[in-house]
Structures are given as C-alpha cells and as structure tokens.
Motif scaffolding. Sequence first.
Motif, PDB file in Angstrom:
ATOM      1  N   THR A 184       0.835  -1.199   0.000  1.00 30.59           N
ATOM      2  CA  THR A 184       0.000   0.000   0.000  1.00 30.59           C
ATOM      3  C   THR A 184       0.871   1.252   0.000  1.00 30.59           C
ATOM      4  OG1 THR A 184      -1.724  -1.178   1.200  1.00 30.59           O
ATOM      5  CG2 THR A 184      -1.798   1.216   1.285  1.00 30.59           C
TER       6      THR A 184
ATOM      7  N   ASP B 224      -6.113  -1.557  -4.629  1.00 30.78           N
ATOM      8  CA  ASP B 224      -5.507  -2.037  -3.387  1.00 30.78           C
ATOM      9  C   ASP B 224      -6.479  -2.975  -2.676  1.00 30.78           C
ATOM     10  OD1 ASP B 224      -4.134  -2.491  -1.085  1.00 30.78           O
ATOM     11  OD2 ASP B 224      -3.728  -0.381  -0.641  1.00 30.78           O
ATOM     12  N   GLU B 225      -6.286  -4.264  -2.866  1.00 34.34           N
ATOM     13  CA  GLU B 225      -7.154  -5.285  -2.258  1.00 34.34           C
ATOM     14  C   GLU B 225      -8.623  -4.935  -2.445  1.00 34.34           C
ATOM     15  OE1 GLU B 225      -5.973  -6.651   1.529  1.00 34.34           O
ATOM     16  OE2 GLU B 225      -3.844  -6.541   1.050  1.00 34.34           O
TER      17      GLU B 225
HETATM   18 MG    MG Z   1      -2.072  -2.811   2.278  1.00 39.54          MG
END
Ligand code: MG
Length: 580
Positions: free
Chosen positions: A382, A503-504
């Motif tokens: 991240t 991001d995920e």
């Molecule tokens: Mg992350």
Amino acid sequence: MLLNARGKKFLSYYRPYLRLFIADMVCAFIVAAISLVFPLLTRYITNTVLVGSQSVQLDLIFRIGLVMVALIFIELLCNFFITYKGHYMGVMMEHDMRNELFSHYQKLSFSFYDEQKTGQLMSRLTNDLFSLTELYHHGPEDVVISIIKFFGAFFILLSINVPLTLIIFSILPVMLVFALYFNKKMGKAFKQNKERVGDINARIEDNLSGIRVVKSFTSEGSEMEKFDVENNRYVKSRKNSYRIMAYYHSGLNAFTTMITVVVILAGSTFISMKWILLGDLLTYLLYINNLTEPVKKLINFTEQFQEGITGFQRFMEIMEVEPDIQDKPHARTLSQVKGAVDFEDVGFQYASASDYVLKHIDLHVEPGEYLALVGSSGAGKTTLCSLIPRFYEVSEGRILVDGQDIRDVTMKSLRSCIGIVQQDVYLFAGNVMENIRYGRPEATEEEVIAAAKAANAHDFIMELPDGYNTDIGQRGVKLSGGQKQRLSIARVFLKNPPILIFDEATSALDNESEKVVQDSLERLARNRTTFVIAHRLSTIRNARRIVVLGDEGILEQGDHAALMAADGAYAHLYRMQFEH
Ligand code: MG
Ligand code: ADP
C-alpha cells in the motif's frame, strides 16, 4: 504580543472590516459619553431649579428635557448599531478564519492526518473560533466604553466634591479584589464545563459511530450507564460554576448598594454641614453605575481575552503547519499521460517510524502494463502505491510518470491521471448520481450512466427505490459491500485516468460479488497502467508480471509460472493460500 507575527496576524482579520470597526468604536465612544452627560444635565437642572425663579425653571426643564430625549435617541441608534453590526463584524471575521482554516485542512497531507484526531480538528474549526469572535467584537468596544466611563466619572466627581469621591474610591479597590478573585474561580469553572461538554461529545460520537456494534452486543444498557456518568459529571460541574457565579453576582450587587448607601449617608452629612449641594449628591448617586459597571466589564474582558487568545493560538498552531507536500513554484502540468511509471532506487520511511518501509525499489512499468504486487501483510505494498500520487514524498530516489519526476509536476495534474480503488470504499452522503460524479463533476447524466454500466453497477442502481437519485445514507450504509465497490469503480471509470491502483479492492467481498467486481475491474484496467495488490493470489495468476515485496525491497519478479518454478517467496505464499 502586538509586535510578533501572530499578533500582526491577529489584527489583520480586522482589515476587511476597518470601516465597520471604526464605526463600532465611534458608537461605543458616543454611548459612553452620553452616559457621562446625563448625570451632568441632572445636576444642572436641580442646582438651577433650587435657586432660579418659577418661569425660568419651567423653560429650562423643557429645554433640557428636549436635549435628553435627543440623547436617548442617539444612544438608542448607537446601541442598535453596536449590537447588530458589531456582532455581524465578529461573525464575518469568524467566517473568514473558518474558511481559511478549512482551506488549509484541504492542503495538509496524509502525514499530518496520520497524527491528528478528527474531533480535535473539528473543534478548532467551530468552538475555538467562536470564543475568538466574541473577543474580536466585544473586546475593543468594552475596553473603550469602560475606560471612558470610569475615568470620565472619576474626574467629573472629583471636580464636584473631593472628599466624597475619595470615600467612594476607597471602596472600589476592595470591590476590584473581590471581583478578580471570583472571576478567576469562575474562569476555572467555565473551563471545566467546556471539558465536560467535550467528554459528553466524545461519548456521543463514539457511541453513535459504533451504534451497530452496540446493538449487536446488546450493550445499550451499559452504554447508557457510561453516558449517565458523563452527564452527571457535567451537571456537577455546572452546579459548581453556578455557585461561584452566585457569590460573584450577589457580592458585586452588594458592593454597588453599599457604595450607594455610603454616598447617601456621607452625602447627607455633608449637606447638613453645607459642604455639598443636594443636586451634587444626586449626581453622585447617578454616577455610581458608571463606576461599578466598567469594573465588572473590564474583569469580564480579561476572561474573554484569555479564552479568545487560547482559541487563536489553537487556530494558529494549525495554520502554521506547512503542508509537507506542495507544488514547486514552476511546476509543470502533466498532460496527455501515456502511463509509464518508473521507480528509481526509491526508499521510503514514515515520519513517525524508525525504519525504512521501502528500500532500493527499482521498477519500470510500461504504459498499459498490468502489474501485480504481492507480499506478506505489512511488506509495504500500500505504501508503495501511495507514493505514486504523492500522498507521501519519497525519502530517497525518485518516481517518474511518463519520464517526468512527479515532484516537478502539479499535484492536481498528477492526481487527475491516477485512479484508486481500495478495500475501504468512502462514499459521501448524497445520492448515487452525485457519488459517481465525484470522479468528474461536470460529467453529463449519460456519461454517468455509461460509467455505471461499465462498472456493472447500472442494473442494481435501477433496482434501487429512486434509481440514480436514491440517497445512499451516511458513508453509503444503505448499500452492500459489493454495490459500494461498484460505485467506486464507476467513479473511476468516469474519471478515466491512464494509471490505476487496485488495493485489495475485492478482499472484503463474498465470492459472488467478488466475481462481478473483478469483472468490472478487469474492464477498467484495459489499456491502462494498473498496479494490483491482490489478497487472493488466484486473481492475479494471469498477470504478465508479478512483483514480490519483502522487508529488503523487491524479492523477485516474473510471471506465475516462472515464480512457481523458482520456488521462492511467491511459491511459498501461493502454497500457503492454496492449502487453505
Ligand atoms: Mg495494504
Ligand atoms: P501492506 O499494504 O503491504 O500490508 P503497508 O504499506 O500498509 O503494508 O504498511 C507497511 C508498513 O508501514 C507496516 O509496517 C505499517 O505498520 C507501516 N505503516 C503503514 N501506514 C503507516 C503510517 N501512516 N504511518 C506509519 N507507519 C505506517
């Protein structure tokens, strides 16, 4: 204080309202002067009446009466102006400061917000500024009125009769000491009240934002008990402050009455000794308020000043924080971005951390490439992605977009070419249309619908009670996780950026919605440079390049087959998930 930078800044807020301020001061001056003139007129009438003839008296009373009516009228106008326009000036100054602070909040970067509590930042924007306005508006006015009234009355009384004046002025200091003592206590009590209000607010905020958890654990009862404790502490604190206030006000009243009584007794004695005229004694009685009122006012002012200045300091503390990420003076605009992203020996460390999160990252991403980032939790995936839009500044090395160092281009142009889809979707209160439009406010309705269709969101939106006009509730609580995610994807479709970060994005979703969302994500990623952080490795199996991040930077990269064959970190991660 008036000499330093903050002092200058403090005064600068008067500037746009200088004319209003001067008018306010003039009115304050007139009000004070009139209050001094009235007793003098009374004295003139009574003293003349006591000696003059009948007809002269009536004529005089009539004429002075007219003057008094005129003065009353002027005083009324001035008081109206002070109350109305004076307050307005204060509110406008508060308005300017609030806008300035809010706009500053918008400029401050992620690292600032990492360290701050939202509630605190809010109270600086509201309560703190309120106490400041009171000072801005009432402060100068109260000081002017009080000083003129007090010294005016003092010199007038002194010119009429010295002994009686000295008697009064021997009582005033006692009154001053009394008032100061209780004022200080009151200040403390009020401060405590404010803290208790803060505690109550904190409890309410905590409870309401977690109300769903409260209900699922059926802890309403114990929540009520906790709240009642705070509520009672607040009442206790208020009770205490009222007790002190009662001492203060009844005491000051007693002092005022006492001064009156002393003037009457001493004055009558002086009359009987022919030291003073009856009219003069009357004048004295009329001036007593002019003496005691300024004392109370000035004491109030000291407290207001304390409070206002505290508010101003809290305001300045934030205003003086320089945004740590800003455009360079001659930053270029990034346009026609193809989407090449290069990390050149990038190192990064969070300001609050003792160690580097990312070390020597070298990564060259072609326009339109689909790049997967994997690594154990906390590896820095991240973080790496948040460096591209310059949410944080690299500590070492540099990042290029289309060959340009991102520190040399404007933040606006950089961020407008990057779209982000995260696990946590933030939607604003409002309807569906407004939320999708957040990606491009000037988009037409057709464009919004096209974006929604591309994001697989159109069908479910049409099933909502009001279609695109359906209100989605605070933070989108009326939608499911998958629906929220699809709205956030539609938002990015509409923005149409050449670079994407996922991001995920699907990790919080169930299998079924994951498929739908995955489908719209893949459509979004077509022909755009895409960084994908995937929770489930199965979703990135087909990526042409997979980059594995570890504590020491990039551990390995390649496609799925190559990485499996290498039997390194990736193969290990993959097998762990597979066995699950
Ligand atoms: Mg992350
Ligand atoms: P990943 O996304 O790979 O799980 P992150 O990039 O979120 O990892 O975090 C990497 C490391 O940086 C972690 O050790 C985390 O605790 C730390 N970290 C993340 N965000 C911050 C922050 N805002 N301030 C300080 N440290 C942070």
